[in-house]
Design a protein around this motif. Structure first.
Motif, PDB file in Angstrom:
ATOM      1  N   HIS A 155       1.533  12.603  -7.241  1.00 49.77           N
ATOM      2  CA  HIS A 155       1.017  11.762  -6.163  1.00 49.77           C
ATOM      3  C   HIS A 155       1.953  10.576  -5.908  1.00 49.77           C
ATOM      4  CE1 HIS A 155      -2.822  11.751  -3.814  1.00 49.77           C
ATOM      5  NE2 HIS A 155      -2.410  10.551  -3.480  1.00 49.77           N
ATOM      6  N   GLY A 156       3.241  10.823  -6.106  1.00 47.34           N
ATOM      7  CA  GLY A 156       4.210   9.749  -5.872  1.00 47.34           C
ATOM      8  C   GLY A 156       3.992   8.563  -6.798  1.00 47.34           C
ATOM      9  N   PHE A 161       0.838  -1.207   0.000  1.00 47.53           N
ATOM     10  CA  PHE A 161       0.000   0.000   0.000  1.00 47.53           C
ATOM     11  C   PHE A 161       0.875   1.261   0.000  1.00 47.53           C
ATOM     12  CE2 PHE A 161      -1.751   3.229   2.993  1.00 47.53           C
ATOM     13  CZ  PHE A 161      -2.705   3.786   2.139  1.00 47.53           C
ATOM     14  N   VAL A 162       1.983   1.216   0.726  1.00 49.20           N
ATOM     15  CA  VAL A 162       2.864   2.394   0.793  1.00 49.20           C
ATOM     16  C   VAL A 162       3.805   2.439  -0.414  1.00 49.20           C
ATOM     17  CG1 VAL A 162       4.633   3.605   2.131  1.00 49.20           C
ATOM     18  CG2 VAL A 162       2.888   2.293   3.300  1.00 49.20           C
ATOM     19  N   GLY A 201       7.934  13.908  -4.954  1.00 49.36           N
ATOM     20  CA  GLY A 201       8.107  12.816  -5.910  1.00 49.36           C
ATOM     21  C   GLY A 201       9.514  12.270  -5.784  1.00 49.36           C
ATOM     22  N   SER A 202       9.648  11.127  -5.116  1.00 50.88           N
ATOM     23  CA  SER A 202      10.933  10.444  -4.960  1.00 50.88           C
ATOM     24  C   SER A 202      11.992  11.296  -4.268  1.00 50.88           C
ATOM     25  CB  SER A 202      11.446   9.946  -6.313  1.00 50.88           C
ATOM     26  OG  SER A 202      12.176   8.767  -6.114  1.00 50.88           O
ATOM     27  N   GLN A 236      -4.322  18.840   4.746  1.00 51.83           N
ATOM     28  CA  GLN A 236      -4.607  18.510   3.331  1.00 51.83           C
ATOM     29  C   GLN A 236      -6.063  18.123   3.177  1.00 51.83           C
ATOM     30  OE1 GLN A 236      -5.053  14.904   2.430  1.00 51.83           O
ATOM     31  NE2 GLN A 236      -5.753  15.543   0.396  1.00 51.83           N
ATOM     32  N   ARG A 263       6.990   8.623   1.190  1.00 49.82           N
ATOM     33  CA  ARG A 263       7.453   7.277   1.575  1.00 49.82           C
ATOM     34  C   ARG A 263       8.721   7.310   2.426  1.00 49.82           C
ATOM     35  NH1 ARG A 263       5.897   6.960  -3.823  1.00 49.82           N
ATOM     36  NH2 ARG A 263       4.152   5.547  -4.280  1.00 49.82           N
ATOM     37  N   GLY A 268      -2.567   9.295   3.891  1.00 53.01           N
ATOM     38  CA  GLY A 268      -3.744   8.763   4.550  1.00 53.01           C
ATOM     39  C   GLY A 268      -3.541   7.317   4.974  1.00 53.01           C
ATOM     40  N   SER A 313       3.366  17.708  -8.301  1.00 50.32           N
ATOM     41  CA  SER A 313       3.351  16.340  -7.781  1.00 50.32           C
ATOM     42  C   SER A 313       2.586  15.452  -8.746  1.00 50.32           C
ATOM     43  CB  SER A 313       2.640  16.337  -6.417  1.00 50.32           C
ATOM     44  OG  SER A 313       2.393  15.015  -5.961  1.00 50.32           O
ATOM     45  N   TYR A 340      -9.102  16.553   0.759  1.00 52.12           N
ATOM     46  CA  TYR A 340      -9.714  15.926  -0.416  1.00 52.12           C
ATOM     47  C   TYR A 340     -11.123  16.481  -0.481  1.00 52.12           C
ATOM     48  CZ  TYR A 340      -6.227  12.198  -1.153  1.00 52.12           C
ATOM     49  OH  TYR A 340      -5.096  11.484  -1.451  1.00 52.12           O
ATOM     50  N   SER A 347      -3.326  14.444   6.527  1.00 51.21           N
ATOM     51  CA  SER A 347      -4.285  14.083   5.469  1.00 51.21           C
ATOM     52  C   SER A 347      -5.724  14.141   5.972  1.00 51.21           C
ATOM     53  CB  SER A 347      -3.973  12.658   5.003  1.00 51.21           C
ATOM     54  OG  SER A 347      -5.032  12.128   4.256  1.00 51.21           O
ATOM     55  N   LEU A 402       7.432   7.648   5.893  1.00 50.63           N
ATOM     56  CA  LEU A 402       6.550   6.584   6.387  1.00 50.63           C
ATOM     57  C   LEU A 402       7.261   5.231   6.448  1.00 50.63           C
ATOM     58  CD1 LEU A 402       3.820   5.847   7.484  1.00 50.63           C
ATOM     59  CD2 LEU A 402       2.945   5.667   5.146  1.00 50.63           C
TER      60      LEU A 402
HETATM   61  C1  LIG Z   1       0.735   5.690   1.835  1.00 51.94           C
HETATM   62  C2  LIG Z   1       0.485   6.984   1.139  1.00 51.94           C
HETATM   63  C3  LIG Z   1      -0.705   7.656   1.357  1.00 51.94           C
HETATM   64  C4  LIG Z   1      -0.936   8.884   0.721  1.00 51.94           C
HETATM   65  N1  LIG Z   1      -2.087   9.572   1.029  1.00 51.94           N
HETATM   66  C5  LIG Z   1      -2.253  10.822   0.531  1.00 51.94           C
HETATM   67  C6  LIG Z   1      -3.337  11.632   0.986  1.00 51.94           C
HETATM   68  O1  LIG Z   1      -4.119  11.232   1.829  1.00 51.94           O
HETATM   69  N2  LIG Z   1      -3.462  12.866   0.442  1.00 51.94           N
HETATM   70  C7  LIG Z   1      -2.583  13.349  -0.514  1.00 51.94           C
HETATM   71  O2  LIG Z   1      -2.741  14.485  -0.986  1.00 51.94           O
HETATM   72  N3  LIG Z   1      -1.538  12.606  -0.927  1.00 51.94           N
HETATM   73  C8  LIG Z   1      -1.337  11.381  -0.423  1.00 51.94           C
HETATM   74  N4  LIG Z   1      -0.248  10.647  -0.793  1.00 51.94           N
HETATM   75  C9  LIG Z   1       0.728  11.227  -1.742  1.00 51.94           C
HETATM   76  C10 LIG Z   1       1.826  11.995  -0.984  1.00 51.94           C
HETATM   77  O3  LIG Z   1       1.302  13.150  -0.389  1.00 51.94           O
HETATM   78  C11 LIG Z   1       2.961  12.436  -1.918  1.00 51.94           C
HETATM   79  O4  LIG Z   1       2.414  13.121  -3.020  1.00 51.94           O
HETATM   80  C12 LIG Z   1       3.820  11.263  -2.422  1.00 51.94           C
HETATM   81  O5  LIG Z   1       3.974  10.297  -1.424  1.00 51.94           O
HETATM   82  C13 LIG Z   1       5.181  11.805  -2.839  1.00 51.94           C
HETATM   83  O6  LIG Z   1       5.985  10.807  -3.344  1.00 51.94           O
HETATM   84  P1  LIG Z   1       7.097  10.004  -2.481  1.00 51.94           P
HETATM   85  O7  LIG Z   1       6.339   9.031  -1.644  1.00 51.94           O
HETATM   86  O8  LIG Z   1       7.919   9.365  -3.527  1.00 51.94           O
HETATM   87  O9  LIG Z   1       7.845  11.020  -1.646  1.00 51.94           O
HETATM   88  C14 LIG Z   1       0.017   9.426  -0.184  1.00 51.94           C
HETATM   89  C15 LIG Z   1       1.204   8.728  -0.407  1.00 51.94           C
HETATM   90  C16 LIG Z   1       1.457   7.543   0.253  1.00 51.94           C
HETATM   91  C17 LIG Z   1       2.778   6.857   0.025  1.00 51.94           C
END
Ligand SMILES: Cc1cc2nc3c(=O)[nH]c(=O)nc-3n(C[C@H](O)[C@H](O)[C@H](O)COP(=O)(O)O)c2cc1C
Length: 432
Positions: free
Chosen positions: A307-308, A53-54, A339-340, A157, A362, A109, A305, A159, A136, A365
């Motif tokens: 969203h990773g 999930f992560v 992003g990374s 943040q 990540r 989240g 972003s 949604y 979140s 987390l």
């Molecule tokens: C487990 C997880 C849950 C996430 N939940 C949210 C969220 O609730 N709201 C949001 O805007 N982005 C969410 N994201 C995206 C992160 O805010 C962020 O854009 C992303 O993790 C950045 O990439 P990175 O993990 O490579 O640093 C989530 C990312 C992860 C890994």
């Protein structure tokens, strides 16, 4: 948390001097010097469905996650030497507040599935390190409690929850203001839920469904399982106000599914701007025209972003759209980036291509997944130390100087129609 810069940063900050007795923090630093070390430990420690999930993305093999990483690695900084480094400083100011370094914890989240009270652990670590922590909408610790833990660091943040004219969104905004959140981050890049194939295969559900595969996953992660058993399954705490204090994990989850349906529109953003008196940031921007539109609505921050890599596998790497967006914004709003981001070097790369401030998801987390409570402080210390060490190595003495570094960015996306050897094409108009 990078391998190579950590040792160098240690020399700069004087951590772990030779001969000194090893502290618990020093031991962690030696055992887990890089993001990859933490990721490896996290993988073996938490249940497979929680780890995926992560760490995962959308489609098979998480191509957009890999793309973010490869694009980040392609950014090169030309170092400058023989400079006086006595005044290397990483502190920076954003939206009227001082932070120790240009890095913060991105909103995430349902982190309680990865480790109980991960939100609280990361918020406390951010507060101690004087960096932002973005909570979140679907956090597992409520925003009011997080405000008590991290009064100087908390952002919120959102949604969008479009039902009944955004009644729920506007109430969450009011609560975030009352809790003292310093900035509101509205996420744009989840207009619809995506099918994340690893979550589908793993049978991921809130609350957990005890299928044979899930039970096997749990049995293989005894430390994690025990911790979950002691603390209980995570809940979407921000929703208790609407569903009831005693609402079950499942009732809160269905409330979220019913209300977070289609994201937000530009009209909604204009309303949020009116409702929110402090800094407003739009997260998930990838196109300069969207950035322009946001600036016209009076937004204070553009958060570049993808969203990773968790939403759209065809999206460009997040780092590659920063220069065009920064150019379009031209200083009228701050450029935030994620992003990374896994090391101090990545933070410098993002600043050098046009970001004012960075966030990591990540990296923080997975540190908690790997180390529990100790993971928060380990990750923040590693980032702060590495940013300083990397600045010094590159001959950069401040965040302002980072923006003027000589940078090679071969894959930067160019949006002009004529500039498409390697970049994206602007949309073609069909001949009528
Ligand atoms: C487990 C997880 C849950 C996430 N939940 C949210 C969220 O609730 N709201 C949001 O805007 N982005 C969410 N994201 C995206 C992160 O805010 C962020 O854009 C992303 O993790 C950045 O990439 P990175 O993990 O490579 O640093 C989530 C990312 C992860 C890994």
């Amino acid at each position: 948390m990078s391998g190579s810069s950590t040792g160098q940063a240690g020399r700069v900050t004087g951590w772990g001097a030779a001969g000194a007795a090893e502290t618990p923090a020093g031991r962690l630093r030696r055992r887990f010097p890089t993001f990859d070390d933490l990721q490896g430990r996290a993988r073996s420690r938490v249940a497979r469905f929680a780890y995926d999930f992560v760490a995962g993305g959308v489609g098979d093999g998480a191509p957009n996650v890999a793309h973010n990483r490869a694009a980040m690695d392609a950014v090169r900084i030309v170092p400058r030497y023989a400079l006086d480094l006595s005044g290397v400083a990483t502190a920076t100011r954003l939206f009227g507040r001082d932070y120790a370094a240009p890095v913060g914890v991105a909103p995430m989240g349902n982190t309680g599935m990865v480790w109980p009270r991960a939100d609280a652990i990361l918020a406390a670590a951010a507060q101690a390190a004087r960096i932002p922590y973005v909570s979140s909408t679907v956090a597992n610790v409520g925003m009011e409690e997080l405000a008590r833990i991290a009064p100087d660091s908390l952002w919120f943040q959102l949604y969008g929850c479009p039902a009944e004219g955004h009644r729920l969104s506007l109430d969450l905004i009011r609560r975030a203001e009352a809790a003292g959140a310093h900035a509101l981050v509205v996420t744009l890049d989840v207009p619809m839920r995506q099918k994340r194939v690893h979550d589908v295969r793993n049978g991921l559900a809130v609350p957990f469904k005890y299928r044979p595969r899930t039970v096997l996953d749990i049995a293989r992660a005894p430390v994690w399982a025990l911790e979950m058993l002691r603390k209980g399954q995570p809940r979407f705490e921000n929703m208790k106000k609407y569903v009831g204090e005693d609402a079950s994990v499942g009732e809160l989850a269905s409330f979220v599914t019913q209300h977070m349906t289609t994201g937000v529109t530009w009209d909604d953003i204009a309303r949020f701007r009116e409702a929110w008196p402090r800094a407003l940031v739009l997260k998930g921007i990838q196109h300069p025209e969207d950035a322009e539109r946001a600036v016209a609505l009076g937004v204070d921050g553009i958060w570049v972003s993808n969203h990773g890599g968790r939403q759209f596998d065809a999206a460009p790497a997040s780092i590659d759209t920063v220069p065009a967006i920064a150019a379009a914004v031209g200083g009228r709003a701050k450029i935030l980036y994620d992003g990374s981001i896994r090391s101090g070097l990545d933070v410098l790369r993002a600043l050098a291509v046009g970001a004012d401030f960075c966030f990591a998801g990540r990296a923080f987390l997975l540190a908690v997944a790997a180390l529990g409570e100790a993971g928060g402080g380990h990750a923040t210390s590693a980032f702060l130390e590495e940013i300083r060490g990397t600045f010094g190595q590159a001959g950069i003495r401040s965040v302002e100087e980072a923006a003027r570094a000589t940078v090679l960015h071969p894959n930067a996306v160019r949006f002009e129609p004529e500039a498409n050897a390697a970049g994206l094409e602007a949309p073609r108009r069909r001949a009528s």
